[in-house]
Scaffold this motif. Structure first.
Motif, PDB file in Angstrom:
ATOM      1  N   ALA A  31       8.595   4.239  -0.933  1.00  0.00           N
ATOM      2  CA  ALA A  31       8.172   5.298  -1.391  1.00  0.00           C
ATOM      3  C   ALA A  31       8.227   4.991  -2.692  1.00  0.00           C
ATOM      4  CB  ALA A  31       8.827   6.211  -1.088  1.00  0.00           C
ATOM      5  N   MET A  32       8.752   3.952  -3.142  1.00  0.00           N
ATOM      6  CA  MET A  32       8.762   3.373  -4.593  1.00  0.00           C
ATOM      7  C   MET A  32       7.711   2.718  -4.737  1.00  0.00           C
ATOM      8  SD  MET A  32      11.904   4.402  -5.820  1.00  0.00           S
ATOM      9  CE  MET A  32      12.106   3.059  -6.886  1.00  0.00           C
ATOM     10  N   GLN A  33       7.204   2.019  -3.648  1.00  0.00           N
ATOM     11  CA  GLN A  33       5.810   1.733  -4.350  1.00  0.00           C
ATOM     12  C   GLN A  33       4.264   3.184  -3.773  1.00  0.00           C
ATOM     13  OE1 GLN A  33       5.423  -1.466  -5.925  1.00  0.00           O
ATOM     14  NE2 GLN A  33       7.339  -1.520  -5.262  1.00  0.00           N
ATOM     15  N   GLN A  34       4.712   3.198  -3.572  1.00  0.00           N
ATOM     16  CA  GLN A  34       3.632   4.563  -2.774  1.00  0.00           C
ATOM     17  C   GLN A  34       3.600   5.792  -4.016  1.00  0.00           C
ATOM     18  OE1 GLN A  34       2.022   4.000   0.569  1.00  0.00           O
ATOM     19  NE2 GLN A  34       2.065   2.217   1.096  1.00  0.00           N
ATOM     20  N   GLN A  35       2.872   6.462  -4.008  1.00  0.00           N
ATOM     21  CA  GLN A  35       2.241   7.803  -4.975  1.00  0.00           C
ATOM     22  C   GLN A  35       1.805   8.810  -4.020  1.00  0.00           C
ATOM     23  OE1 GLN A  35       4.145   8.434  -8.669  1.00  0.00           O
ATOM     24  NE2 GLN A  35       5.922   8.187  -8.475  1.00  0.00           N
ATOM     25  N   LEU A  94       5.902  -4.178 -15.452  1.00  0.00           N
ATOM     26  CA  LEU A  94       5.078  -5.572 -15.950  1.00  0.00           C
ATOM     27  C   LEU A  94       4.563  -6.662 -15.506  1.00  0.00           C
ATOM     28  CD1 LEU A  94       3.170  -6.297 -18.338  1.00  0.00           C
ATOM     29  CD2 LEU A  94       5.239  -7.869 -19.225  1.00  0.00           C
ATOM     30  N   PHE A  95       3.407  -7.153 -14.965  1.00  0.00           N
ATOM     31  CA  PHE A  95       3.266  -8.222 -13.765  1.00  0.00           C
ATOM     32  C   PHE A  95       3.560  -7.425 -12.104  1.00  0.00           C
ATOM     33  CE2 PHE A  95       4.238 -10.918 -17.170  1.00  0.00           C
ATOM     34  CZ  PHE A  95       2.624 -10.952 -17.615  1.00  0.00           C
ATOM     35  N   LYS A  96       4.065  -6.195 -12.252  1.00  0.00           N
ATOM     36  CA  LYS A  96       4.172  -5.490 -11.006  1.00  0.00           C
ATOM     37  C   LYS A  96       2.657  -4.436 -10.939  1.00  0.00           C
ATOM     38  CE  LYS A  96       8.342  -7.964 -10.336  1.00  0.00           C
ATOM     39  NZ  LYS A  96       9.024  -7.084  -9.855  1.00  0.00           N
ATOM     40  N   SER A  97       3.074  -4.515  -9.652  1.00  0.00           N
ATOM     41  CA  SER A  97       1.838  -3.500  -9.178  1.00  0.00           C
ATOM     42  C   SER A  97       1.959  -2.204  -7.848  1.00  0.00           C
ATOM     43  CB  SER A  97       1.377  -3.850  -7.451  1.00  0.00           C
ATOM     44  OG  SER A  97       1.062  -4.207  -6.230  1.00  0.00           O
ATOM     45  N   ARG A  98       1.472  -0.922  -8.133  1.00  0.00           N
ATOM     46  CA  ARG A  98       1.811  -0.062  -7.074  1.00  0.00           C
ATOM     47  C   ARG A  98       0.339   0.747  -6.324  1.00  0.00           C
ATOM     48  NH1 ARG A  98       5.746   3.662 -10.061  1.00  0.00           N
ATOM     49  NH2 ARG A  98       5.344   4.874  -8.434  1.00  0.00           N
ATOM     50  N   ILE A  99       0.617   1.729  -5.609  1.00  0.00           N
ATOM     51  CA  ILE A  99      -0.105   1.741  -4.412  1.00  0.00           C
ATOM     52  C   ILE A  99       0.175   3.792  -4.955  1.00  0.00           C
ATOM     53  CG2 ILE A  99      -1.047   2.193  -2.656  1.00  0.00           C
ATOM     54  CD1 ILE A  99      -1.256  -0.431  -3.203  1.00  0.00           C
ATOM     55  N   VAL A 100      -1.447   4.151  -5.155  1.00  0.00           N
ATOM     56  CA  VAL A 100      -1.694   5.530  -5.475  1.00  0.00           C
ATOM     57  C   VAL A 100      -2.658   5.939  -3.958  1.00  0.00           C
ATOM     58  CG1 VAL A 100      -2.058   7.162  -6.888  1.00  0.00           C
ATOM     59  CG2 VAL A 100      -1.786   5.528  -8.086  1.00  0.00           C
ATOM     60  N   LYS A 101      -1.469   6.535  -3.249  1.00  0.00           N
ATOM     61  CA  LYS A 101      -2.742   7.866  -2.504  1.00  0.00           C
ATOM     62  C   LYS A 101      -3.036   8.386  -2.489  1.00  0.00           C
ATOM     63  CE  LYS A 101      -1.386   5.515   1.250  1.00  0.00           C
ATOM     64  NZ  LYS A 101      -2.198   4.248   2.568  1.00  0.00           N
ATOM     65  N   LEU A 102      -4.483   9.316  -2.450  1.00  0.00           N
ATOM     66  CA  LEU A 102      -5.196  10.171  -2.683  1.00  0.00           C
ATOM     67  C   LEU A 102      -5.669  11.084  -2.166  1.00  0.00           C
ATOM     68  CD1 LEU A 102      -7.858   8.178  -5.011  1.00  0.00           C
ATOM     69  CD2 LEU A 102      -5.523   9.605  -5.875  1.00  0.00           C
ATOM     70  N   ASP A 103      -5.522  12.657  -1.918  1.00  0.00           N
ATOM     71  CA  ASP A 103      -6.349  13.352  -1.244  1.00  0.00           C
ATOM     72  C   ASP A 103      -7.862  13.805  -0.789  1.00  0.00           C
ATOM     73  OD1 ASP A 103      -3.392  14.084  -0.632  1.00  0.00           O
ATOM     74  OD2 ASP A 103      -3.473  15.629  -2.163  1.00  0.00           O
ATOM     75  N   ALA A 104      -7.903  12.879  -1.772  1.00  0.00           N
ATOM     76  CA  ALA A 104      -9.131  12.944  -1.210  1.00  0.00           C
ATOM     77  C   ALA A 104     -10.365  11.654  -1.788  1.00  0.00           C
ATOM     78  CB  ALA A 104     -10.587  13.857  -2.264  1.00  0.00           C
ATOM     79  N   PRO A 105     -10.968  11.375  -0.776  1.00  0.00           N
ATOM     80  CA  PRO A 105     -12.121  10.189  -1.547  1.00  0.00           C
ATOM     81  C   PRO A 105     -12.838   9.975  -2.640  1.00  0.00           C
ATOM     82  CG  PRO A 105     -13.175  11.022  -0.026  1.00  0.00           C
ATOM     83  CD  PRO A 105     -12.564  11.925   0.107  1.00  0.00           C
ATOM     84  N   VAL A 106     -12.696   8.791  -3.378  1.00  0.00           N
ATOM     85  CA  VAL A 106     -13.055   8.380  -4.792  1.00  0.00           C
ATOM     86  C   VAL A 106     -13.957   7.884  -4.988  1.00  0.00           C
ATOM     87  CG1 VAL A 106     -11.385   5.854  -5.479  1.00  0.00           C
ATOM     88  CG2 VAL A 106     -11.827   7.987  -6.960  1.00  0.00           C
TER      89      VAL A 106
END
Length: 515
Positions: free
Chosen positions: A31-35, A49-61
């Motif tokens: 949950a901390m890595q994804q929003q 810095l130099f870390k990554s996050r995942i973002v979930k979308l409700d609609a395709p981009v």
């Protein structure tokens, strides 16, 4: 059989319990890595810095636009998932459109320092210290309280090492997108030290410079000159030097002869001109003159003893980690040529000087870097500088200086000798006429001798103390006991200080204070 079944159920229950406890932790990390970004909404996304996050979308981009690719790297790994990588400290924004070019959302990305590793190092190497770490733009801020300067310096060095590691990682970054940013300054920031040192951290240094110099002089110089006139020979002797210039009989430089108006003269015979006989302080002299014989004698005899004492006790107070300087003396000018017809003046300090840099350690000891100097004007050979274009001359005096510097570590109130000197020198000089100067008694007329001995003892002691302020009423000043003399005491008795009124003095409020 029942025991085996019971043992199997026990193992299964244990594994289930471990899975139940581990599942919330892994779910929390995910949950901390994804929003998730709702359609048509805007969100703030902090990224280390130099870390990554995942973002979930409700609609395709369908299309993505990044404000500053130098700050964050955006990768579409799935039509409904974005991969956000923090590349540099700063902020940027991301706009998202669907396949119909309709704006479906925006993300405000802020990339900050990953301070978890720095906090872990501070906790491991400096346990029990209340040091907080914050990120401010491109810099790292340290706040809190530490017991001494050594702990503070260690924390600052750890933070500086972290920033240096970040800078190295930025230079060695293997994957870089083409940047359209015009910002040229990509260096990491600096460490902002807001740590406070608690406890008594004011250090007072007491220094004692004591010197005794003894000198002894014995001198016996016999100077004479003699001249006898005969026929056809003339002769004489001298102890102290002489010259034999040609006799000058011109009207302006005529010399009066010694023997009845007749003096040695002529091209082949020079004039006898002995050097002046000098007695520096004490001595005897005699002179004999007849018609054909001249004898002058001067005996310079002296026995001197000298004693010089120097005692300087400077005291200076400063905060730990801060250098302090003290000078009690003066300055004298030194002319410095700067070219044709140009002279500037520089000033040289002399007197009692003290500078030191204290650092209070967590063990209660005080680390000191000390420099002590005591200098005074001396009667040793000085320098006189004359100007070719002006009639004036400049006198540069000579200095006698005692100087010592070093780094020591002492406890509160302890004393140590910073420097010491024991110097014993002896010099004897005998100048005599060969043969005649060795004859007993009468040989003293043909020799000069001098004996000079000097002894010097010098010691420099330092004592550091943790200083605390005192109430103003408990401080006595050197001027408290001074009483101005009255007219009768000054003119009739010749006193420079008045006798006072039994030790009472006036205070600024108008009353009396008894010492």
């Amino acid at each position: 059989m029942n025991k085996r079944i019971l043992r199997g159920w026990t193992v299964a229950a244990g594994m289930a319990l471990l899975a139940m406890t581990a599942a919330p932790a892994s779910a929390q990390d995910a949950a901390m890595q994804q929003q998730r970004l709702r359609a048509g909404a805007s969100m703030d996304l902090p990224v280390l810095l130099f870390k990554s996050r995942i973002v979930k979308l409700d609609a395709p981009v369908g299309r993505v636009s990044v404000g500053n690719p130098d700050i964050a790297d955006i990768v579409v790994i799935h039509p409904t998932e974005l991969y956000v990588l923090g590349k540099d400290i700063g902020t940027t924004n991301v706009f998202l459109w669907d396949r119909d070019n309709i704006l479906i959302g925006s993300v405000n990305v802020e990339v900050t320092h990953d301070l978890s590793s720095l906090k872990e190092k501070l906790h491991q190497l400096l346990p029990g210290q209340s040091i907080e770490v914050h990120s401010a733009q491109r810099s790292v801020v340290l706040t809190g309280a530490v017991p001494d300067a050594a702990t503070m310096n260690a924390a600052v060095r750890l933070a500086e090492g972290y920033l240096a590691q970040v800078q190295t990682a930025k230079k060695a970054e293997a994957f870089e997108q083409e940047s359209q940013s015009q910002r040229e300054d990509k260096a990491v920031g600096q460490v902002i030290n807001l740590l406070q040192i608690g406890g008594a951290q004011q250090v007072m240094l007491e220094v004692k410079v004591a010197e005794i110099a003894r000198t002894e002089l014995r001198r016996l110089n016999v100077r004479f000159n003699a001249f006898a006139k005969g026929s056809p020979w003339s002769g004489g002797g001298v102890n102290g030097g002489a010259k034999f210039p040609d006799l000058v009989v011109t009207p302006g430089n005529f010399r009066v002869p010694v023997f009845d108006g007749i003096a040695p003269a002529g091209p082949a015979v020079d004039e006898f001109a002995p050097n002046d006989l000098v007695i520096e302080n004490q001595g005897l002299f005699a002179s004999y003159l007849s018609s054909d014989f001249l004898f002058n004698l001067a005996i310079d005899a002296a026995k001197e003893r000298g004693l010089a004492k120097i005692l300087a006790e400077p005291t200076l107070t400063t905060l730990t980690g801060q250098e302090a300087k003290f000078l009690s003396g003066g300055e004298f000018p030194i002319p410095v040529p700067q070219g044709l017809d140009a002279i500037t003046v520089e000033f040289k300090e002399f007197g009692v000087g003290l500078s030191f840099l204290p650092v209070v350690l967590n063990t209660g000891h005080i680390n000191l870097k000390v420099n002590v100097s005591v200098s005074q004007l001396s009667d040793c050979p000085s320098v006189i500088v004359k100007s070719q274009t002006a009639s004036s001359s400049f006198f540069v005096p000579c200095l006698e200086k005692r100087d010592a510097s070093g780094t020591i570590e002492l406890g509160d109130g302890q004393t140590m000798g910073l420097a010491g000197l024991l110097n014993d020198n002896l010099r004897e000089t005998v100048t005599k006429f060969p043969g005649l100067g060795s004859v007993p008694v009468i040989g003293a007329l043909f020799r000069s001798q001098q004996y000079l001995k000097g002894e010097t003892e010098l010691v420099i002691l330092v004592t550091p103390r943790l200083a605390k302020p005192l109430p103003a009423g408990n401080i006595r000043l050197p001027t408290d006991s001074f009483v101005e003399p009255s007219d009768s005491e000054f003119y009739l008795l010749g006193l420079t200080e008045g006798k006072g009124n039994g030790g009472a003095r006036q205070n600024p409020a108008g009353g009396q204070q008894t010492n």
